[in-house]
Design a protein around this motif. Structure first.
Motif, mmCIF file in Angstrom:
data_model
loop_
_atom_site.group_PDB
_atom_site.id
_atom_site.type_symbol
_atom_site.label_atom_id
_atom_site.label_comp_id
_atom_site.label_asym_id
_atom_site.label_seq_id
_atom_site.Cartn_x
_atom_site.Cartn_y
_atom_site.Cartn_z
ATOM 1 N N ALA A 124 0.810 -1.219 0.000
ATOM 2 C CA ALA A 124 0.000 0.000 0.000
ATOM 3 C C ALA A 124 0.842 1.267 0.000
ATOM 4 C CB ALA A 124 -0.933 0.008 1.218
ATOM 5 N N PHE A 125 2.085 1.236 0.502
ATOM 6 C CA PHE A 125 2.845 2.472 0.657
ATOM 7 C C PHE A 125 3.131 3.140 -0.675
ATOM 8 C CE2 PHE A 125 6.490 5.203 1.142
ATOM 9 C CZ PHE A 125 6.203 5.868 2.316
ATOM 10 N N ASN A 126 3.647 2.390 -1.627
ATOM 11 C CA ASN A 126 4.041 2.972 -2.911
ATOM 12 C C ASN A 126 2.842 3.514 -3.675
ATOM 13 O OD1 ASN A 126 5.918 3.354 -5.258
ATOM 14 N ND2 ASN A 126 4.614 1.778 -6.159
ATOM 15 N N VAL A 256 -1.088 -4.069 6.058
ATOM 16 C CA VAL A 256 -2.216 -3.953 6.990
ATOM 17 C C VAL A 256 -2.445 -2.480 7.291
ATOM 18 C CG1 VAL A 256 -3.106 -4.528 9.280
ATOM 19 C CG2 VAL A 256 -1.718 -6.191 8.041
ATOM 20 N N SER A 257 -3.710 -2.082 7.328
ATOM 21 C CA SER A 257 -4.075 -0.713 7.693
ATOM 22 C C SER A 257 -5.273 -0.757 8.629
ATOM 23 C CB SER A 257 -4.415 0.109 6.443
ATOM 24 O OG SER A 257 -4.926 1.379 6.801
ATOM 25 N N LYS A 273 -0.325 1.469 10.349
ATOM 26 C CA LYS A 273 0.084 0.968 9.043
ATOM 27 C C LYS A 273 1.257 0.006 9.217
ATOM 28 C CE LYS A 273 -2.505 3.642 6.258
ATOM 29 N NZ LYS A 273 -3.379 4.208 7.303
ATOM 30 N N ALA A 274 1.276 -1.060 8.430
ATOM 31 C CA ALA A 274 2.397 -2.002 8.447
ATOM 32 C C ALA A 274 2.496 -2.665 7.079
ATOM 33 C CB ALA A 274 2.226 -3.052 9.542
ATOM 34 N N ALA A 305 6.458 -0.753 10.465
ATOM 35 C CA ALA A 305 5.225 -0.653 11.247
ATOM 36 C C ALA A 305 5.151 0.770 11.783
ATOM 37 C CB ALA A 305 5.210 -1.665 12.388
ATOM 38 N N GLN A 306 3.983 1.385 11.677
ATOM 39 C CA GLN A 306 3.836 2.793 12.041
ATOM 40 C C GLN A 306 2.515 3.009 12.778
ATOM 41 O OE1 GLN A 306 4.718 6.077 9.082
ATOM 42 N NE2 GLN A 306 2.498 6.340 9.210
ATOM 43 N N LEU A 307 2.568 3.805 13.842
ATOM 44 C CA LEU A 307 1.371 4.137 14.610
ATOM 45 C C LEU A 307 1.291 5.643 14.780
ATOM 46 C CD1 LEU A 307 -1.083 3.253 16.305
ATOM 47 C CD2 LEU A 307 0.452 3.187 18.301
ATOM 48 N N ALA A 308 0.130 6.210 14.491
ATOM 49 C CA ALA A 308 -0.093 7.648 14.642
ATOM 50 C C ALA A 308 -1.319 7.870 15.522
ATOM 51 C CB ALA A 308 -0.287 8.312 13.280
ATOM 52 N N TYR A 309 -1.212 8.850 16.395
ATOM 53 C CA TYR A 309 -2.326 9.213 17.290
ATOM 54 C C TYR A 309 -2.581 10.705 17.177
ATOM 55 C CZ TYR A 309 -4.635 10.746 21.571
ATOM 56 O OH TYR A 309 -5.467 11.362 22.463
ATOM 57 N N ARG A 310 -3.863 11.053 17.024
ATOM 58 C CA ARG A 310 -4.255 12.463 16.956
ATOM 59 C C ARG A 310 -5.380 12.734 17.964
ATOM 60 N NH1 ARG A 310 -5.903 15.960 11.523
ATOM 61 N NH2 ARG A 310 -6.401 17.911 12.605
#
Length: 400
Positions: A124-126, A256-257, A273-274, A305-310
């Motif tokens: 999914a990234f590209n 994975v999203s 996202k991973a 692997a990435q995690l974002a919190y808002r």
């Protein structure tokens, strides 16, 4: 007085009648024009840009990032065109690159045919996340930016679409393309011959095509979770009539999203996202000057692997505009086999250092001015067997 009233009534009648006739004539003329014109045409320019300040391993500089306009054109209800032009400063001038350009035809509500050059639906990234204003950090994960593991761009034909499966949903992409090109550097006897994969196969170097695709599954009715599986296979990536004939390539990826908005327990939203990429080529041999055979086998991988919190539910406008992001990524490359012909030179040592396995931690805080405009502050550390390289980034990213 009666004559004046009569003349006034006749004038109003004549004016009204003329207007009606003119309107009828214009309507008829418009119908004829609608009949002969090729189709309704719509044009839209979108894109993104970024600029800022970077300090990497003791060196710092202001930079002006890429300007990437995306041109979208529609004719009628079925025909679509999209193309992205990327412009970057390099040396004393600017470098221009055509990232992709393709034509689509909507076959039905579930399938679209696309022909031309398009971003590879590999993970999914590209395909979805790499633009500067969508990527939540200033850099790409290791192995998914300018050092890709796996395909990034195709010249070919694709069928893509989506459908519902009860409350669940699915999307898909199937394509046939020129595939990648195997490049073998066996002319330099000062070091072990090396191989690389070039994905920019403008005109196919042989008669074998790559076949690939991605399948995405969204099991929940709110589409919060998506799991994607991607693969690409080419039976021969060597040049036509090359001595390295019949070398196959197999690439596959899992992504994975999970995006969940307005979670009251944490007073905000999370975005997870991973992705994991694997790129393999068949084992083959290179004959060395002394007659020995050197066996080459490449199995490379990359992951993140990435995690974002808002805190979007915060009563503070400032806090609700912030976003906190953390990412871990890595790249594992097949080491070239040791050989007695290797001679240690600064150029060879630098190249081997750049190709070493690496891992990276990255952390960032974003301030969203609007839904497609953000100021991004991030810090990352890239580790290898040799050293650790820190990097600080202050970027302004804009989608338009």
């Amino acid at each position: 007085m009666k004559k004046e009233v009569l003349l006034y009534v006749l004038f109003i009648f004549a004016f009204s009648t003329g207007t009606i006739f003119a309107q009828s004539y214009n309507d008829e003329e418009k119908k004829q024009l609608d009949y002969i014109k090729p189709g309704t045409t719509n044009f839209l320019m979108r894109g993104y840009s970024h600029a800022g300040f970077e300090a990497i391993d003791g060196n710092n500089s202001f930079i002006s990032g890429a300007f990437a306009p995306i041109f979208l054109w529609q004719q009628g209800e079925k025909i679509l065109f999209e193309g992205e032009l990327e412009v970057e400063f390099e040396g004393d001038g600017a470098q221009f690159a055509l990232e992709y350009a393709n034509i689509s035809y909507i076959l039905n509500d579930y399938t679209t045919l696309r022909v031309g050059n398009f971003l590879t639906p590999f993970g999914a990234f590209n395909d979805r996340i790499h633009p500067a204003w969508i990527n939540k950090l200033s850099t790409a994960p290791l192995g998914m930016g300018h050092d890709p593991v796996g395909p990034t761009s195709e010249f070919g034909v694709e069928l893509r679409g989506a459908s519902s499966i009860g409350e669940a949903k699915m999307n898909y992409s199937l394509y046939l393309s020129n595939g990648a090109v195997l490049e073998v550097n066996d002319e330099d006897t000062l070091k072990t011959p090396s191989t690389s994969i070039n994905g920019l196969n403008f005109e196919d170097n042989n008669n074998e095509k790559a076949i690939g695709g991605r399948f995405g599954f969204l099991p929940f009715n709110n589409s919060a979770l998506e799991v994607g599986l991607s693969a690409q296979y080419t039976s021969d990536i060597s040049d036509r009539d090359s001595e390295y004939d019949g070398i196959a390539s197999l690439n596959y990826a899992v992504d994975v999203s999970y995006v969940k908005n307005s979670i009251s327990a944490i007073k905000g939203s999370i975005d997870l996202k991973a992705q994991w990429n694997q790129a393999n080529i068949d084992e083959f041999g290179i004959v060395l000057p002394d007659g020995d055979e050197l066996i080459i086998k490449q199995e490379n991988s990359a992951y993140y692997a990435q995690l974002a919190y808002r805190p979007s539910l915060s009563k503070s406008t400032f806090l609700s505009s912030l976003e906190f992001t953390g990412r871990y990524s890595g790249i594992n490359l097949t080491e070239p086999p040791a050989d007695e012909h290797d001679i240690a030179t600064p150029e060879v040592e630098e190249e081997e250092h750049q190709e070493a396995d690496r891992t990276q931690w990255a952390f960032g805080i974003n301030y969203w001015i609007s839904w497609r405009s953000a100021i991004k502050v991030s810090y990352q550390v890239t580790d290898s067997d040799e050293d650790s390289i820190p990097g600080f980034y202050l970027h302004y990213a804009l989608g338009f």
